[in-house]
Design a protein around this motif. Structure first.
Motif, PDB file in Angstrom:
ATOM      1  N   VAL A 175       1.065  -5.082   5.317  1.00 51.86           N
ATOM      2  CA  VAL A 175       2.041  -6.054   4.817  1.00 51.86           C
ATOM      3  C   VAL A 175       2.880  -5.443   3.693  1.00 51.86           C
ATOM      4  N   ALA A 176       2.255  -4.691   2.800  1.00 49.35           N
ATOM      5  CA  ALA A 176       2.999  -4.054   1.711  1.00 49.35           C
ATOM      6  C   ALA A 176       4.101  -3.152   2.266  1.00 49.35           C
ATOM      7  N   SER A 177       3.806  -2.461   3.369  1.00 45.13           N
ATOM      8  CA  SER A 177       4.823  -1.584   3.957  1.00 45.13           C
ATOM      9  C   SER A 177       5.996  -2.395   4.524  1.00 45.13           C
ATOM     10  N   LEU A 178       5.737  -3.605   5.007  1.00 45.59           N
ATOM     11  CA  LEU A 178       6.801  -4.424   5.592  1.00 45.59           C
ATOM     12  C   LEU A 178       7.787  -4.930   4.540  1.00 45.59           C
ATOM     13  N   ILE A 179       7.367  -4.967   3.302  1.00 43.13           N
ATOM     14  CA  ILE A 179       8.252  -5.394   2.225  1.00 43.13           C
ATOM     15  C   ILE A 179       9.321  -4.333   1.968  1.00 43.13           C
ATOM     16  N   VAL A 180       8.958  -3.065   2.110  1.00 46.71           N
ATOM     17  CA  VAL A 180       9.895  -1.987   1.765  1.00 46.71           C
ATOM     18  C   VAL A 180      10.509  -1.277   2.969  1.00 46.71           C
ATOM     19  N   VAL A 181       9.805  -1.230   4.076  1.00 45.17           N
ATOM     20  CA  VAL A 181      10.315  -0.532   5.266  1.00 45.17           C
ATOM     21  C   VAL A 181      11.208  -1.480   6.069  1.00 45.17           C
ATOM     22  N   LYS A 182      12.387  -0.998   6.434  1.00 43.08           N
ATOM     23  CA  LYS A 182      13.337  -1.834   7.185  1.00 43.08           C
ATOM     24  C   LYS A 182      13.358  -1.536   8.684  1.00 43.08           C
ATOM     25  N   ALA A 183      12.708  -0.485   9.108  1.00 45.84           N
ATOM     26  CA  ALA A 183      12.781  -0.039  10.503  1.00 45.84           C
ATOM     27  C   ALA A 183      12.291  -1.119  11.463  1.00 45.84           C
ATOM     28  N   PRO A 184      13.156  -1.569  12.391  1.00 47.85           N
ATOM     29  CA  PRO A 184      12.750  -2.601  13.347  1.00 47.85           C
ATOM     30  C   PRO A 184      11.522  -2.226  14.177  1.00 47.85           C
ATOM     31  N   TRP A 185      11.348  -0.944  14.534  1.00 47.30           N
ATOM     32  CA  TRP A 185      10.199  -0.545  15.337  1.00 47.30           C
ATOM     33  C   TRP A 185       8.897  -0.775  14.562  1.00 47.30           C
TER      34      TRP A 185
END
Length: 194
Positions: free
Chosen positions: A162-172
């Motif tokens: 979840v922490a990565s989803l806050i900063v990573v924008k890549a749709p894949w």
């Protein structure tokens, strides 16, 4: 009424509000018809958040026969705070209204992703801390470790994703993470029995 039954009513209000929010948002989207450009990410998060909300309540309910050792307001507030945050997560998954110009759910998801995943991150960490506190409070009783231990380990793994989803924008990455997290929620809470 017992102390647990009073807490169940209080906690049940959060669950009902969260589910009502998602149901009302789905109703507005369906009612808007062609003004909605559908995309799977936001509705999948809504369904996953609803399952997590019900599941968290179920987990708490399963402990109804366990005699609390020195119950405190703090121990009740931890669970209530988790359910409150789950309500906020449910509320953040779908738009509250559909403008006359229409709405694209993919654009909506990516515009709200940081808000939604930040709420989910705090929720996961609080729920994980709550489970860990429960185990500590009950001196790591083997039966409770077997029941709650996987939730602690799983919660930490989910918190990292979840922490990565806050900063990573890549749709894949969002595609992979949403499928993984939603599947995990279903696998974790689906088989629970009362």
């Amino acid at each position: 009424m017992t102390r647990f039954e009073y807490a169940a009513i209080f906690n049940g209000i959060f669950v009902a509000l969260a589910l009502e929010n998602i149901a009302a948002s789905f109703h507005k989207l369906i009612d808007a018809g062609r003004r909605v450009r559908w995309h799977w990410m936001a509705p999948t998060n809504a369904i996953g958040s609803a399952i997590a909300t019900i599941g968290q309540f179920w987990v708490w309910w399963r402990g109804r026969d366990i005699v609390a050792v020195n119950p405190t307001v703090f121990s009740v507030l931890l669970n209530a705070a988790t359910l409150f945050l789950l309500y906020l997560a449910c509320a953040a998954t779908l738009p509250d209204d559909v403008p006359e110009s229409g709405i694209d759910l993919k654009a909506f998801y990516f515009s709200k992703r940081q808000q939604y995943w930040s709420i989910v991150e705090v929720t996961v960490l609080l729920a994980t801390c709550n489970q860990a506190w429960f185990l500590v409070f009950h001196n790591f009783e083997p039966q409770l470790v077997q029941l709650n231990g996987p939730m602690v380990y799983g919660g930490l793994a989910i918190a990292a994703i979840v922490a990565s989803l806050i900063v990573v924008k890549a749709p894949w990455w969002h595609t992979l993470a949403i499928i993984t997290i939603t599947s995990g929620v279903i696998l974790q809470y689906g088989p629970l029995k009362l």
